[in-house]
Design a protein around this motif. Structure first.
Motif, short mmCIF file in Angstrom:
data_model
loop_
_atom_site.label_atom_id
_atom_site.label_comp_id
_atom_site.label_asym_id
_atom_site.label_seq_id
_atom_site.Cartn_x
_atom_site.Cartn_y
_atom_site.Cartn_z
N TYR A 194 0.85 -1.19 0.00
CA TYR A 194 0.00 0.00 0.00
C TYR A 194 0.88 1.24 0.00
CZ TYR A 194 -4.26 -2.60 0.92
OH TYR A 194 -5.33 -3.43 0.82
N LEU A 195 0.38 2.31 -0.57
CA LEU A 195 1.11 3.56 -0.67
C LEU A 195 0.39 4.63 0.13
CD1 LEU A 195 3.47 5.03 -2.06
CD2 LEU A 195 1.92 5.51 -3.96
N LYS A 196 1.11 5.32 1.01
CA LYS A 196 0.53 6.41 1.79
C LYS A 196 0.72 7.70 1.02
CE LYS A 196 0.63 8.46 6.37
NZ LYS A 196 1.27 8.45 7.69
N LEU A 197 -0.36 8.43 0.79
CA LEU A 197 -0.31 9.63 -0.03
C LEU A 197 -0.75 10.86 0.75
CD1 LEU A 197 -1.90 8.30 -3.32
CD2 LEU A 197 0.52 8.61 -2.82
N GLN A 198 -0.24 12.01 0.35
CA GLN A 198 -0.68 13.28 0.89
C GLN A 198 -2.04 13.63 0.28
OE1 GLN A 198 0.93 15.00 3.23
NE2 GLN A 198 2.45 13.37 3.30
N LYS A 256 -6.35 6.65 3.82
CA LYS A 256 -4.99 7.07 4.12
C LYS A 256 -4.00 6.33 3.23
CE LYS A 256 -3.31 8.11 8.37
NZ LYS A 256 -2.87 7.86 9.75
N PHE A 257 -4.27 5.05 2.96
CA PHE A 257 -3.39 4.21 2.15
C PHE A 257 -4.12 3.81 0.88
CE2 PHE A 257 -1.93 3.60 6.49
CZ PHE A 257 -0.57 3.82 6.35
N CYS A 276 8.76 5.86 -1.40
CA CYS A 276 9.09 5.21 -0.14
C CYS A 276 7.84 4.52 0.35
CB CYS A 276 9.56 6.23 0.90
SG CYS A 276 11.08 7.03 0.45
N ILE A 277 7.99 3.28 0.79
CA ILE A 277 6.86 2.48 1.19
C ILE A 277 6.55 2.70 2.67
CG2 ILE A 277 5.94 0.13 1.32
CD1 ILE A 277 6.43 1.17 -1.53
N SER A 278 5.26 2.90 3.01
CA SER A 278 4.85 3.17 4.39
C SER A 278 4.29 1.95 5.07
CB SER A 278 3.82 4.28 4.43
OG SER A 278 4.38 5.45 3.95
N ALA A 279 3.56 1.11 4.36
CA ALA A 279 2.93 -0.05 4.99
C ALA A 279 2.84 -1.17 4.00
CB ALA A 279 1.54 0.32 5.49
N GLU A 280 2.68 -2.36 4.51
CA GLU A 280 2.57 -3.53 3.63
C GLU A 280 1.19 -4.14 3.72
OE1 GLU A 280 4.43 -7.25 5.12
OE2 GLU A 280 5.36 -5.90 6.55
N THR A 281 0.87 -5.00 2.76
CA THR A 281 -0.44 -5.66 2.78
C THR A 281 -0.37 -6.94 3.54
OG1 THR A 281 0.06 -6.79 0.70
CG2 THR A 281 -1.12 -4.71 0.58
#
Length: 123
Positions: free
Chosen positions: A65-69, A87-88, A118-123
């Motif tokens: 997953y990608l965390k975006l502004q 959020k993701f 840059c990766i923030s979280a994984e699935t």
């Protein structure tokens, strides 16, 4: 109204005037106290930041997953209400590993996000 002494004097200063010598000793002690307080505050901030931090390693082919502004979310997924948007986003497939925490992702064709993220979280 008391004036605060200026602390930007050189550290190695000698004088024959007793008041100046006392002031320099007091100034040096104050600067040492300030440095110690700043160091303690930095260590405390570092401890709290590292408390929740985890090291994550991903391989090519993993889905993440990608965390975006908030201002970038509209190019990945359209939402009617941005206040309640996710959020993701994803999952997206990792194409290549670029750096220690940077990965090249397979993003949708119309997205306006740079493919290396840059990766923030994984699935």
């Amino acid at each position: 109204m008391a004036e605060h002494p200026h602390l930007a004097f050189p550290a190695e200063h000698s004088s024959t005037v007793a008041v100046v010598q006392d002031y320099m000793k007091h100034r040096s002690a104050t600067l040492d106290l300030v440095r110690e307080s700043l160091h303690k505050a930095q260590e405390r901030m570092k401890w709290y930041a590292n408390k929740r931090r985890t090291d994550r390693n991903f391989l090519v082919g993993d889905w993440v997953y990608l965390k975006l502004q908030p201002y970038r979310q509209t190019s990945v997924a359209l939402r009617k209400n941005l206040k309640l948007s996710a959020k993701f986003y994803g999952p997206f497939k990792i194409i290549a590993k670029v750096g220690a925490v940077a990965y090249k992702l397979e993003l949708p064709a119309g997205s306006k996000i740079h493919r290396v993220s840059c990766i923030s979280a994984e699935t």
